[in-house]
Structure formats: structure tokens, C-alpha cells
Design a protein around this motif. Structure first.
Motif, PDB file in Angstrom:
ATOM      1  N   LYS A 134      -0.761  -0.221   1.271  1.00 44.90           N
ATOM      2  CA  LYS A 134      -1.748   0.676   1.841  1.00 44.90           C
ATOM      3  C   LYS A 134      -3.089   0.456   1.150  1.00 44.90           C
ATOM      4  CE  LYS A 134       1.349   4.378   3.294  1.00 44.90           C
ATOM      5  NZ  LYS A 134       0.960   4.301   4.708  1.00 44.90           N
ATOM      6  N   ALA A 135      -4.163   0.588   1.918  1.00 48.18           N
ATOM      7  CA  ALA A 135      -5.494   0.397   1.349  1.00 48.18           C
ATOM      8  C   ALA A 135      -5.704   1.381   0.205  1.00 48.18           C
ATOM      9  CB  ALA A 135      -6.556   0.609   2.430  1.00 48.18           C
ATOM     10  N   GLY A 136      -5.934   0.853  -1.007  1.00 52.21           N
ATOM     11  CA  GLY A 136      -6.121   1.670  -2.196  1.00 52.21           C
ATOM     12  C   GLY A 136      -5.050   1.454  -3.254  1.00 52.21           C
ATOM     13  N   GLN A 137      -3.907   0.877  -2.892  1.00 48.79           N
ATOM     14  CA  GLN A 137      -2.818   0.708  -3.849  1.00 48.79           C
ATOM     15  C   GLN A 137      -3.083  -0.451  -4.805  1.00 48.79           C
ATOM     16  OE1 GLN A 137       0.643   0.852  -0.939  1.00 48.79           O
ATOM     17  NE2 GLN A 137       1.330   2.397  -2.411  1.00 48.79           N
ATOM     18  N   TYR A 138      -2.182  -0.615  -5.802  1.00 48.41           N
ATOM     19  CA  TYR A 138      -2.399  -1.624  -6.832  1.00 48.41           C
ATOM     20  C   TYR A 138      -1.158  -2.471  -7.069  1.00 48.41           C
ATOM     21  CZ  TYR A 138      -0.074   1.484 -10.303  1.00 48.41           C
ATOM     22  OH  TYR A 138       0.810   2.283 -10.999  1.00 48.41           O
ATOM     23  N   ARG A 148       2.951  -5.088 -18.849  1.00 51.50           N
ATOM     24  CA  ARG A 148       2.346  -5.092 -17.523  1.00 51.50           C
ATOM     25  C   ARG A 148       0.836  -4.920 -17.613  1.00 51.50           C
ATOM     26  NH1 ARG A 148       5.869  -3.308 -13.106  1.00 51.50           N
ATOM     27  NH2 ARG A 148       8.031  -3.522 -13.779  1.00 51.50           N
ATOM     28  N   ARG A 149       0.154  -5.457 -16.607  1.00 52.67           N
ATOM     29  CA  ARG A 149      -1.271  -5.240 -16.433  1.00 52.67           C
ATOM     30  C   ARG A 149      -1.497  -4.864 -14.965  1.00 52.67           C
ATOM     31  NH1 ARG A 149      -0.307  -5.744 -21.022  1.00 52.67           N
ATOM     32  NH2 ARG A 149      -1.510  -6.780 -22.670  1.00 52.67           N
ATOM     33  N   SER A 150      -2.215  -3.763 -14.757  1.00 58.12           N
ATOM     34  CA  SER A 150      -2.383  -3.200 -13.413  1.00 58.12           C
ATOM     35  C   SER A 150      -3.772  -3.494 -12.874  1.00 58.12           C
ATOM     36  CB  SER A 150      -2.166  -1.681 -13.449  1.00 58.12           C
ATOM     37  OG  SER A 150      -0.897  -1.352 -13.983  1.00 58.12           O
ATOM     38  N   TYR A 151      -3.825  -3.891 -11.582  1.00 57.29           N
ATOM     39  CA  TYR A 151      -5.098  -4.148 -10.923  1.00 57.29           C
ATOM     40  C   TYR A 151      -5.012  -3.697  -9.461  1.00 57.29           C
ATOM     41  CZ  TYR A 151      -6.216  -6.821 -15.034  1.00 57.29           C
ATOM     42  OH  TYR A 151      -6.435  -7.166 -16.339  1.00 57.29           O
ATOM     43  N   SER A 152      -6.066  -3.033  -9.016  1.00 57.83           N
ATOM     44  CA  SER A 152      -6.096  -2.559  -7.638  1.00 57.83           C
ATOM     45  C   SER A 152      -6.356  -3.717  -6.673  1.00 57.83           C
ATOM     46  CB  SER A 152      -7.182  -1.499  -7.466  1.00 57.83           C
ATOM     47  OG  SER A 152      -6.808  -0.294  -8.090  1.00 57.83           O
ATOM     48  N   ILE A 153      -5.802  -3.590  -5.494  1.00 55.22           N
ATOM     49  CA  ILE A 153      -5.965  -4.600  -4.450  1.00 55.22           C
ATOM     50  C   ILE A 153      -7.293  -4.357  -3.742  1.00 55.22           C
ATOM     51  CG2 ILE A 153      -4.949  -5.613  -2.380  1.00 55.22           C
ATOM     52  CD1 ILE A 153      -2.257  -4.321  -3.319  1.00 55.22           C
ATOM     53  N   GLU A 166      -6.549 -10.062  -3.337  1.00 53.29           N
ATOM     54  CA  GLU A 166      -7.815 -10.140  -4.074  1.00 53.29           C
ATOM     55  C   GLU A 166      -7.863  -9.039  -5.120  1.00 53.29           C
ATOM     56  OE1 GLU A 166     -12.444  -8.886  -3.258  1.00 53.29           O
ATOM     57  OE2 GLU A 166     -11.375  -9.864  -1.613  1.00 53.29           O
ATOM     58  N   LEU A 167      -8.224  -9.416  -6.344  1.00 56.74           N
ATOM     59  CA  LEU A 167      -8.289  -8.477  -7.461  1.00 56.74           C
ATOM     60  C   LEU A 167      -9.615  -8.654  -8.191  1.00 56.74           C
ATOM     61  CD1 LEU A 167      -4.746  -9.430  -8.787  1.00 56.74           C
ATOM     62  CD2 LEU A 167      -5.254  -7.428  -7.392  1.00 56.74           C
ATOM     63  N   ILE A 222     -11.703   0.971  -3.446  1.00 50.87           N
ATOM     64  CA  ILE A 222     -12.630   1.594  -2.511  1.00 50.87           C
ATOM     65  C   ILE A 222     -13.055   0.574  -1.460  1.00 50.87           C
ATOM     66  CG2 ILE A 222     -14.896   2.675  -2.295  1.00 50.87           C
ATOM     67  CD1 ILE A 222     -12.810   4.465  -3.669  1.00 50.87           C
ATOM     68  N   LYS A 223     -13.291  -0.662  -1.889  1.00 46.26           N
ATOM     69  CA  LYS A 223     -13.614  -1.748  -0.956  1.00 46.26           C
ATOM     70  C   LYS A 223     -12.504  -1.917   0.082  1.00 46.26           C
ATOM     71  CE  LYS A 223     -14.322  -6.803  -0.936  1.00 46.26           C
ATOM     72  NZ  LYS A 223     -13.039  -7.221  -0.300  1.00 46.26           N
ATOM     73  N   SER A 224     -11.263  -1.913  -0.383  1.00 47.56           N
ATOM     74  CA  SER A 224     -10.128  -2.049   0.530  1.00 47.56           C
ATOM     75  C   SER A 224     -10.111  -0.916   1.546  1.00 47.56           C
ATOM     76  CB  SER A 224      -8.821  -2.066  -0.265  1.00 47.56           C
ATOM     77  OG  SER A 224      -7.697  -2.131   0.583  1.00 47.56           O
TER      78      SER A 224
END
Length: 347
Positions: A134-138, A148-153, A166-167, A222-224
């Protein structure tokens, strides 16, 4: 290990949780879609209220869960562990809204420096295993030592799944993973990731005007969301506030300006907190969430999507509700936590 029955209110959903497991982890494992983001006791997305029973609140920094919070039963469910059967009030999400979390191999396809400390990293997924989100998830990168390292899509979801992700990676001086991304990562390098994660995503069914609040690389999800809403033909008013220290921090300003120029329902407001003479800045200055409050003193009819540094997100969460009348249920957030901040929060 002793297990206890957890009852979620008001749904009545129940699951078993052992005393050495967080309530959030057990709930997600049972198939329920409980709200969460950082899973580190910082972002407050997973906050619930203990109505019956007792919990071990965990080692949560008082900035994120005070003694007063604990006295009235507030708990961060990513840290709380049951000491007996418990009934907990929490804003559950519809399990039908959740996509299965999967572990996938990926390969680095692109590395493009967007700013001195921001790298656009594109990773490719197996051709026969496109991923839905979903737009906004990571995503989480699962490193070889299990950390682990977390990055939003940052890209837009596709119904039948994407094959590239894209990250936007911000350089953290001394950060093992980000130093590797900026200094030694090679194209075609392989890693493992887990996705989709988090309950920060666009609520498409609402008709309320949206305030988007980003700090730094909090712009990525937010871009997503914005690009997906445009793709869906949604015309709900969107006001995007993007805060950074200097002009370079607003690393995709041209794209945001393009959205605003091409779509009447989108407004873009960049805000700098530490503009230098080199910025040649004539726009808004100060704290980005304060700029929002100046423009929207009454947020009672809005939704807010906030993403970025924990201090920005938590200041907005508190002040928007206390001073601008934003309903608690209409604040959706994701905090970007570095590994160092995770350790600090647990200290």
C-alpha cells in the motif's frame, strides 16, 4: 513459558501471547492487523489502553511513554508483554486491508545521489515474484547478522505487484548500513528484504482534505501516496509541507512543485529550519509543523499523514490534537528511526 489470552476491544478478537513476547508481535502473528510502525517504542502508532489485566510496559523511554501514561493504562504494544490475561483497547485495522509479509531476495539496480546525504536506491525483485504493498508502507532489509534496516517505499503500488522498489536512504555518519550504501555498495549487489510492513498507508475511502507533513527523507512514503492518489484520479485537497534544515534537504522540490503546478487540488509548502546564506531562501522558515498550524488553526475536518524524524512526528501529533482540534484517529504517522536512535530509546 506461560501464555495469556489477549482480548482486543472493541472487536473482541482474541489471541495467545507468552510472557516473553510483545503483544504486538503475537497479535500480528495471529493474523490480526494491529497498527504499528517503528516497532521500537518510539513512534506511538501501536499505542493501546489496558482496560483489564497487567502488563510489563517494557524499557520505553519516558519521552514516548510517561509514568502518567502508564497510570491510566496507556502502553506501546510493540514493547508491552502480558503478566496475565488482558483486555486492551486498540484501533484495529481490517485484516482484509493487509497484504502478506514476504521475504524476498533483491538486487541493487540504481544508486543516484539526490543530495549530499540522500541516495535514491532502486532494488529489483525476482521477475516471478512481484510484490504488492500500500502507498506509504515500508520494507526491512534483513542483514546477514539478522539486524534490520527500515526504509519507506517511494514508488507507486501496482495491482499485480511491482518488480522494482525505490527507496530514499539518508546517510547516517557512522551508520554501518548507510555508510556502505554511500561508499562501497555496488550495482547488482544482492540482499534480502521483507515487505510490506507498517500501517502507515493512504486511506483512499475518506473524502477529507489531506495535510501531508514530511521531514527529510520522510518525503519518500508521502511521494508514494501523492503519486498514487494522482494516478487514481483522486481530487481531495492535498497540502504538502516538507521541512528540512537547508535547501538541499528538500531534494525533490522540483517534483513537488510540478505536482502543484499541474493539479489544482495540490499545494506545496517547503519550510527550512536552518536556512544559510547559500540557500538564498525567501520561503517559509521555522519548525515545519508550526507552519502547518499557522495555516490550519482548525484541523477538525482534516486527515494528517506525517512522516520523518520522531521529534517532528510527535510534536505534530500532540500539538495538532491539543491546539488545532485534529481527531486522534485522523493522524497517521511513521517515524524514521536510525539504529542509534533505537538503542537510545531502549536505554
Amino acid at each position: 513459558m506461560t501464555t495469556h489470552t489477549i482480548t482486543l476491544l472493541p472487536s473482541g478478537h482474541q489471541f495467545q501471547c507468552s510472557e516473553d513476547e510483545s503483544i504486538l508481535k503475537a497479535g500480528l502473528a495471529s493474523g490480526l492487523f494491529m497498527p504499528y510502525s517503528c516497532r521500537s517504542g518510539v513512534c506511538s502508532t501501536c499505542r493501546g489502553t489496558i482496560k483489564e489485566g497487567k502488563v510489563d510496559f517494557g524499557n520505553v523511554h519516558p519521552n514516548y511513554l510517561s509514568e502518567d501514561d502508564k497510570r491510566v493504562g496507556k502502553a506501546l504494544l510493540c514493547s508491552a508483554k502480558p503478566l496475565g490475561d488482558c483486555s486492551i483497547e486498540v484501533r484495529e485495522l481490517d485484516p482484509a486491508e493487509a497484504f502478506p509479509v514476504r521475504k524476498l531476495p533483491c538486487r541493487v539496480l540504481q544508486l543516484e545521489r539526490l543530495a549530499p546525504d540522500v541516495m535514491l536506491m532502486t532494488v529489483g525483485l525476482p521477475a516471478n515474484e512481484p510484490a504488492v504493498f500500500k502507498a506509504g508502507q515500508y520494507v526491512d532489509f534483513v542483514l546477514k547478522d539478522g539486524t534490520r534496516r527500515s526504509y519507506s517505499i517511494a514508488n507507486v503500488p501496482v495491482t499485480d505487484g511491482v518488480r522494482q522498489v525505490e527507496l530514499h536512504v539518508r546517510l547516517v555518519p557512522g551508520g554501518r548500513f548507510t555508510e556502505h550504501v554511500f561508499n562501497s555498495m555496488k550495482l547488482r549487489e544482492t540482499m534480502q528484504l521483507e515487505m510490506p510492513l507498517g500501517s502507515f498507508y493512504w486511506r483512499e475511502q475518506s473524502d477529507k482534505p489531506m495535510i501531508m507533513l514530511a521531514s527529510g527523507t520522510g518525503f519518500a512514503p508521502i511521494k508514494s501516496i501523492i503519486e498514487y492518489s494522482i494516478e487514481r484520479g483522486n481530487k481531495r485537497p492535498i497540502t504538502l509541507y516538507w521541512g528540512g534544515r537547508t535547501r538541499a534537504c528538500i531534494y525533490m522540490a522540483a517534483l513537488a512543485e510540478k505536482w502543484a503546478a499541474e493539479h489544482e487540488h495540490i499545494t506545496f509548502v517547503p519550510v527550512l529550519s536552518n536556512a544559510t546564506p547559500q540557500c538564498n531562501w525567501t520561503g517559509r522558515t521555522g519548525f515545519v509543523h508550526k507552519a502547518v498550524m499557522e495555516d490550519f488553526p482548525d484541523m477538525s475536518g482534516h486527515e494528517v499523514y506525517a512522516c520523518g524524524a520522531p521529534i517532528v512526528v510527535e510534536s505534530a501529533r500532540h500539538d495538532f490534537a491539543a491546539q488545532c482540534g485534529l481527531p486522534e484517529a485522523e493522524f497517521y504517522a511513521d517515524s524514521f528511526i536510525t539504529e542509534a536512535e533505537r538503542h537510545k530509546a531502549a536505554a
